[in-house]
Motif scaffolding. Structure first.
Motif, PDB file in Angstrom:
ATOM      1  N   LEU A   1       9.408  14.933   2.148  1.00 42.38           N
ATOM      2  CA  LEU A   1      10.253  15.367   3.263  1.00 42.38           C
ATOM      3  C   LEU A   1       9.671  14.968   4.616  1.00 42.38           C
ATOM      4  O   LEU A   1      10.356  14.313   5.410  1.00 42.38           O
ATOM      5  CB  LEU A   1      10.480  16.879   3.197  1.00 42.38           C
ATOM      6  N   PRO A   2       8.395  15.329   4.931  1.00 41.15           N
ATOM      7  CA  PRO A   2       7.849  14.853   6.210  1.00 41.15           C
ATOM      8  C   PRO A   2       7.759  13.333   6.292  1.00 41.15           C
ATOM      9  O   PRO A   2       7.886  12.759   7.371  1.00 41.15           O
ATOM     10  CB  PRO A   2       6.454  15.500   6.274  1.00 41.15           C
ATOM     11  N   GLN A   3       7.553  12.671   5.153  1.00 40.26           N
ATOM     12  CA  GLN A   3       7.535  11.209   5.158  1.00 40.26           C
ATOM     13  C   GLN A   3       8.879  10.650   5.606  1.00 40.26           C
ATOM     14  O   GLN A   3       8.956   9.745   6.441  1.00 40.26           O
ATOM     15  CB  GLN A   3       7.202  10.681   3.758  1.00 40.26           C
ATOM     16  N   THR A   4       9.956  11.210   5.066  1.00 40.26           N
ATOM     17  CA  THR A   4      11.292  10.717   5.396  1.00 40.26           C
ATOM     18  C   THR A   4      11.641  11.006   6.844  1.00 40.26           C
ATOM     19  O   THR A   4      12.139  10.125   7.568  1.00 40.26           O
ATOM     20  CB  THR A   4      12.333  11.366   4.463  1.00 40.26           C
ATOM     21  N   LEU A   5      11.393  12.234   7.292  1.00 40.96           N
ATOM     22  CA  LEU A   5      11.738  12.607   8.674  1.00 40.96           C
ATOM     23  C   LEU A   5      10.938  11.776   9.674  1.00 40.96           C
ATOM     24  O   LEU A   5      11.496  11.268  10.661  1.00 40.96           O
ATOM     25  CB  LEU A   5      11.474  14.097   8.884  1.00 40.96           C
TER      26      LEU A   5
ATOM     27  N   VAL B   1       0.819  -1.219   0.000  1.00 41.29           N
ATOM     28  CA  VAL B   1       0.000   0.000   0.000  1.00 41.29           C
ATOM     29  C   VAL B   1       0.851   1.265   0.000  1.00 41.29           C
ATOM     30  O   VAL B   1       0.524   2.250  -0.675  1.00 41.29           O
ATOM     31  CB  VAL B   1      -0.991   0.007   1.186  1.00 41.29           C
ATOM     32  N   THR B   2       1.959   1.267   0.744  1.00 46.93           N
ATOM     33  CA  THR B   2       2.766   2.486   0.788  1.00 46.93           C
ATOM     34  C   THR B   2       3.534   2.697  -0.513  1.00 46.93           C
ATOM     35  O   THR B   2       3.638   3.833  -0.991  1.00 46.93           O
ATOM     36  CB  THR B   2       3.740   2.468   1.981  1.00 46.93           C
TER      37      THR B   2
ATOM     38  N   ALA C   1       4.961   3.079   7.773  1.00 50.01           N
ATOM     39  CA  ALA C   1       5.732   2.184   6.911  1.00 50.01           C
ATOM     40  C   ALA C   1       7.076   1.841   7.533  1.00 50.01           C
ATOM     41  O   ALA C   1       7.502   0.679   7.555  1.00 50.01           O
ATOM     42  CB  ALA C   1       5.930   2.821   5.539  1.00 50.01           C
ATOM     43  N   ALA C   2       7.773   2.855   8.049  1.00 49.11           N
ATOM     44  CA  ALA C   2       9.073   2.619   8.681  1.00 49.11           C
ATOM     45  C   ALA C   2       8.919   1.780   9.935  1.00 49.11           C
ATOM     46  O   ALA C   2       9.761   0.918  10.237  1.00 49.11           O
ATOM     47  CB  ALA C   2       9.742   3.952   9.008  1.00 49.11           C
ATOM     48  N   GLY C   3       7.849   2.020  10.684  1.00 54.82           N
ATOM     49  CA  GLY C   3       7.621   1.254  11.909  1.00 54.82           C
ATOM     50  C   GLY C   3       7.414  -0.218  11.628  1.00 54.82           C
ATOM     51  O   GLY C   3       7.960  -1.082  12.333  1.00 54.82           O
TER      52      GLY C   3
ATOM     53  N   ALA D   1       0.559  16.166   7.538  1.00 55.44           N
ATOM     54  CA  ALA D   1       0.202  15.141   8.523  1.00 55.44           C
ATOM     55  C   ALA D   1       0.027  13.785   7.847  1.00 55.44           C
ATOM     56  O   ALA D   1       0.453  12.751   8.385  1.00 55.44           O
ATOM     57  CB  ALA D   1      -1.076  15.541   9.252  1.00 55.44           C
ATOM     58  N   TYR D   2      -0.589  13.797   6.671  1.00 55.96           N
ATOM     59  CA  TYR D   2      -0.749  12.556   5.896  1.00 55.96           C
ATOM     60  C   TYR D   2       0.606  11.939   5.572  1.00 55.96           C
ATOM     61  O   TYR D   2       0.836  10.740   5.790  1.00 55.96           O
ATOM     62  CB  TYR D   2      -1.536  12.859   4.619  1.00 55.96           C
ATOM     63  N   GLY D   3       1.516  12.749   5.051  1.00 64.98           N
ATOM     64  CA  GLY D   3       2.831  12.244   4.685  1.00 64.98           C
ATOM     65  C   GLY D   3       3.599  11.718   5.884  1.00 64.98           C
ATOM     66  O   GLY D   3       4.199  10.636   5.828  1.00 64.98           O
TER      67      GLY D   3
END
Length: 389
Positions: free
Chosen positions: A245-249, A218-219, A305-307, A296-298
């Motif tokens: 950017l917020p997704q990566t951080l 999904v991601t 996903a990282a978790g 917030a979505y990102g």
């Protein structure tokens, strides 16, 4: 090691797509299909790489994987058509995204016995940060010297950095079976090898594997089509691209937080949490618009996903020990890589069918929700008496 898997990751490969299309005079669909075939075929090799780690040790297998990765990057540089391109994608995805990623976190799980989850989290966070630098650096390199030369430069980087790490930097680190940490699993069993056939009969294996596969599906689907998906929600292409950017951080922080939490809480509860966040984020996509809701979505999707990836890396040694860890993670990594190949195509086909991404994303949200519901009820594995491989 994990950071230098970047040339084989989707982010690292993405900057080559347009130059390849222009130079080889092929369509975007043809390159996408070659990439999908390469990813799926590369996933088939991962269980064998995992078994080799258990049998021959991290150093030997990492040396072979790094050398093969460099060779396939050179093959991509020499590609003159779709056949050569597909062959290069097979090796680069198998050795880069699959092999080096799996070996990096497996090596930490084998070599670290205290605060293992925290160590895996640090590895994942730092490695992910390194991977995220590859698109920018590679794009500049392509502009300066060309895409073929850039592939050769990446191959040289792998050979010069990773091979010495394997040969001299990991001395004393054997295979999973030779590195028995002596720690009991949650069931109190000794750290001896589980037969794979016994592992796949446990509900915990399927919960963890499903979480990784569904998270990847999904991601990757929404990330691959992010500019178009967020464009439907009113964001400009620049705003949609900036959402990475917020997704990566958030992903970096979540890797540390989730993996460290496995030292204190049962991983199945953390899987439930990451899948719940994934499902909720996808379900709320229709409410996303320019501004703070998009950020917030990102951040939420990147963290979830990282978790999931961080928990998977720590969960298997927690429940099954390290004696068969290479074999086990090779299998699950194969599943994960395969799922990432299917996701973008599934979302694209759904959009063609419904005329919008929103209905498809809402349907995809059901998948992590089901795993979140099942995870707390997964039974803690109980080692079979006298189990050996």
């Amino acid at each position: 090691m994990l950071a230098l898997s970047g040339p084989g990751q989707t982010a690292g490969m993405s900057v080559f797509v347009d130059p390849i299309i222009a130079d080889l005079d092929v369509s975007r669909s043809a390159v996408s299909t070659a990439y999908m075939i390469g990813t799926l075929a590369g996933a088939v090799a991962l269980p064998w790489i995992g078994r080799a780690v258990d049998r021959f040790g991290v150093r030997v297998v990492l040396s072979a994987v790094a050398a093969a990765f460099a060779v396939f990057l050179v093959l991509l540089a020499a590609a003159q058509g779709l056949v050569g391109l597909t062959a290069g994608f097979v090796g680069a995805r198998a050795m880069g995204q699959g092999g080096m990623t799996m070996i990096a976190t497996t090596a930490v799980a084998i070599g670290v016995t205290r605060n293992r989850g925290t160590a895996v989290g640090v590895t994942t966070a730092v490695g992910t940060a390194g991977i995220s630098l590859f698109p920018l650096a590679t794009e500049r390199l392509i502009a300066a010297v060309g895409w073929r030369e850039a592939f050769v430069a990446e191959a040289a980087l792998i050979a010069v950095v990773v091979l010495p790490i394997a040969l001299w930097g990991l001395r004393g680190l054997g295979g999973a079976r030779g590195a028995g940490d002596g720690e009991p699993g949650e069931d109190g069993g000794a750290a001896e090898a589980w037969p794979l056939r016994a592992i796949v009969r446990t509900s915990m294996f399927w919960v963890v594997s499903s979480a990784v596969a569904i998270s990847g599906l999904v991601t990757t689907a929404v990330f691959f089509h992010q500019v178009s998906v967020l464009g439907e929600q009113g964001l400009t292409p620049v705003e949609a691209a900036a959402n990475f950017l917020p997704q990566t951080l958030a992903g970096l922080l979540a890797s540390l937080a989730f993996a460290s939490a496995t030292d204190r809480f049962p991983p199945k509860l953390l899987i439930c949490g990451s899948m719940t966040v994934t499902a909720a984020t996808l379900a709320l996509l229709p409410l996303v618009g320019p501004g703070w809701t998009a950020m917030a979505y990102g951040a939420s999707l990147g963290a979830a996903a990282a978790g999931a990836r961080a928990v998977e890396a720590a969960a298997f040694p927690f429940y099954y020990g390290t004696a068969s860890l290479g074999t086990l993670r090779g299998l699950t990594q194969s599943i994960a890589v395969g799922s990432t190949a299917v996701g973008p195509l599934l979302l694209s086909a759904g959009r063609d069918a419904f005329g919008s991404y929103a209905p498809v994303v809402l349907m995809l949200a059901v998948l992590p929700a089901l795993v979140a519901l099942a995870a707390p009820f997964a039974r803690t594995p109980s080692r079979p008496a006298g189990a050996r491989v």
